[in-house]
Design an enzyme around this catalytic site. Structure first.
Site, short mmCIF file in Angstrom:
data_model
loop_
_atom_site.label_atom_id
_atom_site.label_comp_id
_atom_site.label_asym_id
_atom_site.label_seq_id
_atom_site.Cartn_x
_atom_site.Cartn_y
_atom_site.Cartn_z
N GLU A 1 -74.24 91.13 110.46
CA GLU A 1 -73.20 91.42 111.45
C GLU A 1 -73.76 91.45 112.86
OE1 GLU A 1 -69.79 93.95 109.30
OE2 GLU A 1 -71.78 94.87 109.14
N GLU B 1 -72.12 94.32 100.93
CA GLU B 1 -71.59 95.68 101.01
C GLU B 1 -70.69 96.08 99.84
OE1 GLU B 1 -72.45 94.71 105.41
OE2 GLU B 1 -71.90 93.64 103.58
#
Length: 248
Positions: free
Chosen positions: A112, A132
């Protein structure tokens, strides 16, 4: 000369650019609270004195993700604070261009962070992924919308839902990275890219980034930005030099 900022980063702060090295090699450069604080301090400097930014990882790894030990203990209140997402959004909105030079894994929060940069360069070892959901959470620091903007919804779903990782070659094919260079040449390639950027007029570069990142169609913003640039001495001088060269 790179200087430590407290342990999580090494910062080479130059007059025309800044180079930040994620420096937790024993933890695969996992993004912990200390690193977040130091990256906010980097943003402070670059907002006050706009320059291009290069981010690279130490030890052949960009960033293996967020610090899971710290993440495990976060509860609803911390999630609502957007600890990582606020930082990455701030990096994305820096006034001048940002370059992520990625070798090895860029996973979870590390991916990210790379997605938040304007341009990504990759070593052949680079891998981008967001695992995740396997930890019972989602990629909530920008990947759920920023990755889709970068590579399209289908590829983003393969990564975020299907658990796929993008190696350097596939990342290049889908447009996530601009180029693949050998790891030993990665930082040099990032500097060469910044050198090309610096040949542009800084205000033109800044306004181009601002208009590019504005949501939706923005013809009025284009016109306003162009109106500002049309009044600058740099525009007149650059165009005069171009016309003089073309006459020779």
């Amino acid at each position: 000369m790179s200087e430590p900022t407290g342990g999580a980063l090494l910062v080479d702060d130059r007059a025309d650019r800044m180079v930040v090295t994620l420096n937790r090699p024993a933890a695969r450069n996992a993004i912990d609270q200390a690193m977040i604080g130091e990256l906010h301090a980097v943003c402070d400097r670059l907002e006050a004195g706009p320059r291009p930014l290069i981010i690279i990882g130490s030890g052949g790894v960009f960033a293996g993700g967020a610090d899971i030990a710290q993440l495990r203990d976060r509860r609803r209140g911390e999630a609502l604070l957007g600890i990582n997402s606020r930082l990455f959004d701030r990096i994305a909105k820096l006034p001048q261009p940002t370059v992520a030079a990625v070798a090895g894994p860029a996973l979870g929060g590390g991916a990210e962070l790379a997605y938040a940069c304007d341009i990504r360069l990759a070593a052949p070892t680079a891998r981008f992924g967001n695992p995740e959901p396997g930890l019972g959470i989602l990629a909530a620091a920008g990947a759920s919308w920023r990755l889709s903007e970068l590579v399209g919804r289908s590829v983003a779903k393969q990564v975020l839902l299907g658990g796929s990782t993008l190696d350097a070659e596939r990342a290049l094919r889908v447009g996530l990275v601009a180029d693949i260079v050998q790891e030993a040449d990665l930082l040099g390639a990032a500097h060469a890219l910044v050198d090309r950027m610096l040949r542009a007029v800084p205000l033109a570069l800044r306004l181009t980034k601002l208009v590019l990142d504005a949501p939706g169609p923005h013809p009025v913003a284009d016109d306003l930005a162009q109106a500002i640039l049309f009044e600058t001495e740099e525009k007149h001088e650059r165009m005069t030099q171009f016309l003089e060269r073309s006459r020779k």
